[in-house]
Design a protein around this motif. Structure first.
Motif, PDB file in Angstrom:
ATOM      1  N   THR A 181       0.816  -1.213   0.000  1.00  0.00           N
ATOM      2  CA  THR A 181       0.000   0.000   0.000  1.00  0.00           C
ATOM      3  C   THR A 181       0.849   1.262   0.000  1.00  0.00           C
ATOM      4  O   THR A 181       0.473   2.273  -0.605  1.00  0.00           O
ATOM      5  N   THR A 182       1.991   1.239   0.669  1.00  0.00           N
ATOM      6  CA  THR A 182       2.788   2.453   0.848  1.00  0.00           C
ATOM      7  C   THR A 182       4.130   2.423   0.120  1.00  0.00           C
ATOM      8  O   THR A 182       4.537   3.426  -0.466  1.00  0.00           O
ATOM      9  N   LYS A 186       4.497   3.263  -3.924  1.00  0.00           N
ATOM     10  CA  LYS A 186       4.308   4.683  -4.212  1.00  0.00           C
ATOM     11  C   LYS A 186       5.506   5.487  -3.750  1.00  0.00           C
ATOM     12  O   LYS A 186       5.953   6.422  -4.442  1.00  0.00           O
ATOM     13  N   ILE A 212       0.304  12.908  -5.027  1.00  0.00           N
ATOM     14  CA  ILE A 212      -0.619  11.777  -5.014  1.00  0.00           C
ATOM     15  C   ILE A 212      -2.017  12.348  -5.157  1.00  0.00           C
ATOM     16  O   ILE A 212      -2.343  13.388  -4.575  1.00  0.00           O
ATOM     17  N   GLY A 258      -6.394   8.720  -4.831  1.00  0.00           N
ATOM     18  CA  GLY A 258      -5.318   7.805  -4.460  1.00  0.00           C
ATOM     19  C   GLY A 258      -4.970   7.904  -2.989  1.00  0.00           C
ATOM     20  O   GLY A 258      -4.666   6.903  -2.341  1.00  0.00           O
ATOM     21  N   CYS A 259      -5.030   9.126  -2.449  1.00  0.00           N
ATOM     22  CA  CYS A 259      -4.752   9.320  -1.029  1.00  0.00           C
ATOM     23  C   CYS A 259      -5.822   8.638  -0.177  1.00  0.00           C
ATOM     24  O   CYS A 259      -5.503   7.970   0.805  1.00  0.00           O
ATOM     25  N   GLN A 313      -5.308   4.950  -0.290  1.00  0.00           N
ATOM     26  CA  GLN A 313      -4.152   4.548   0.504  1.00  0.00           C
ATOM     27  C   GLN A 313      -4.477   4.521   1.993  1.00  0.00           C
ATOM     28  O   GLN A 313      -4.091   3.599   2.706  1.00  0.00           O
ATOM     29  N   LEU A 365      -4.448   0.971   4.021  1.00  0.00           N
ATOM     30  CA  LEU A 365      -3.475   0.818   5.099  1.00  0.00           C
ATOM     31  C   LEU A 365      -4.167   0.510   6.414  1.00  0.00           C
ATOM     32  O   LEU A 365      -3.755  -0.397   7.153  1.00  0.00           O
ATOM     33  N   PHE A 381       3.520   8.890   3.016  1.00  0.00           N
ATOM     34  CA  PHE A 381       2.282   8.322   2.504  1.00  0.00           C
ATOM     35  C   PHE A 381       1.122   9.031   3.189  1.00  0.00           C
ATOM     36  O   PHE A 381       1.321   9.791   4.150  1.00  0.00           O
ATOM     37  N   CYS A 382      -0.080   8.808   2.711  1.00  0.00           N
ATOM     38  CA  CYS A 382      -1.255   9.472   3.274  1.00  0.00           C
ATOM     39  C   CYS A 382      -1.604   8.833   4.612  1.00  0.00           C
ATOM     40  O   CYS A 382      -1.822   7.624   4.695  1.00  0.00           O
ATOM     41  N   SER A 433       4.663   0.304   9.670  1.00  0.00           N
ATOM     42  CA  SER A 433       4.037  -0.089   8.402  1.00  0.00           C
ATOM     43  C   SER A 433       4.941  -0.917   7.501  1.00  0.00           C
ATOM     44  O   SER A 433       4.437  -1.570   6.576  1.00  0.00           O
TER      45      SER A 433
END
Length: 320
Positions: free
Chosen positions: A74-75, A78, A90, A94-95, A98, A102, A176-177, A278
């Motif tokens: 997932t992270t 990207k 992003i 998409g955010c 994500q 996650l 990442f988001c 993560s």
């Protein structure tokens, strides 16, 4: 009326502005990602192909490997793409995807870890009732509950986080988001407080699972210490202690990431904590839960041998 989000994209936190270091981060994440794919992929292949491993313990381990693959996928891809192409963007959709994925994988992963502790408790403390308490139907129901709880948890938090108006820019202090970073862009302080309330509710459930895991292993350790065989005690301890270590690492870093006060927040600290909760557990889980298991280790060796030999008679490896 204030729009929910006046931008079509978010800008993620770059690891560095130096091109050489960006390529170094890409190579590092690529190595970690390939290790996670290889480790979890070998586990999935070995368990699926060997009928001797079609037991509750390995069934839950298969679910854990699937969730770990989803979590790290997932992270990390990207982040690698952004480092390789020197990008930070992003999309809004998409955010949101994500964040949902996650949270789903993390929540379901933790639920499966809780179920695995129950499996170990029954196997060691109530071996005569193992077949009745952990039959195929019960295992399927527990796995479905773990995946379903992940969906509900992720849906609740994602829907709330992306329903609030955002008006404080579109830059996230994370690679990442992540919900805490998105809430910093909220127009109203009350929206942040509501999400914190939801996080606390979720943390009560997480803490309840942790208490269950702890109680299960207290009973396991009491049973193990009464075993007359030193070899049996060593085998049981080597199986339980790594599990508790990964659960503790996952819980401490995730709770710190989501509950730490803004006053001690910094981009570098956020990056380190995010990687710990993560990326590290999905990469280490195959080695911690599987490589200490002699039966599974043997099957993994057979899979690797087949990969190098390119033998067409792959299923025969598991009949020897």
């Amino acid at each position: 009326m204030i729009p929910l989000c006046p931008w079509r994209r978010f800008l993620l936190l770059p690891f560095t502005d130096t091109r050489e270091l960006q390529l170094l981060h890409f190579a590092l994440f690529l190595g970690i990602y390939l290790a996670a794919l290889l480790g979890n992929g070998l586990i999935l292949t070995a368990i699926a192909c060997d009928h001797r491993l079609h037991t509750p313990m390995y069934f839950f381990l298969l679910n854990l490997a699937l969730l770990d693959l989803g979590c790290i996928s997932t992270t990390v891809p990207k982040a690698m793409a952004n480092s390789l192409w020197d990008s930070r963007a992003i999309s809004y959709a998409g955010c949101a995807a994500q964040v949902f994925l996650l949270l789903f994988f993390l929540a379901a992963d933790y639920s499966v870890l809780t179920v695995m502790s129950y499996d170990r408790y029954v196997a060691i403390c109530k071996p005569l009732h193992y077949g009745s308490l952990l039959g195929s139907r019960a295992c399927a129901q527990m796995a479905a509950a773990a995946w379903g709880s992940g969906v509900l948890y992720a849906l609740l938090h994602t829907a709330h986080a992306f329903s609030i108006p955002l008006c404080r820019g579109n830059t996230l202090d994370q690679y990442f988001c992540e919900i805490p970073q998105i809430l910093k862009l909220s127009c109203l302080e009350s929206d942040y407080c509501r999400e914190v309330g939801l996080v606390f509710i979720g943390d009560y459930l997480v803490f309840g699972c942790f208490v269950f895991i702890l109680f299960s292993y207290v009973q396991v350790f009491r049973a193990v210490l009464r075993m007359p065989s030193e070899q049996g005690r060593h085998k049981a301890f080597s199986m339980c202690l790594p599990h508790l270590a990964v659960v503790s690492l996952f819980l401490s870093t995730a709770m710190f990431a989501y509950l730490k006060p803004p006053s001690i927040s910094s981009p570098s600290l956020n990056l380190v904590v995010a990687v710990l909760y993560s990326v590290v557990p999905p990469t280490l889980n195959p080695f911690i839960y599987s490589m200490k298991n002699q039966e599974l280790k043997g099957d993994v060796r057979k899979v690797i041998l087949w990969m190098f030999l390119n033998n067409d008679k792959f299923p025969l490896f598991f009949q020897k």
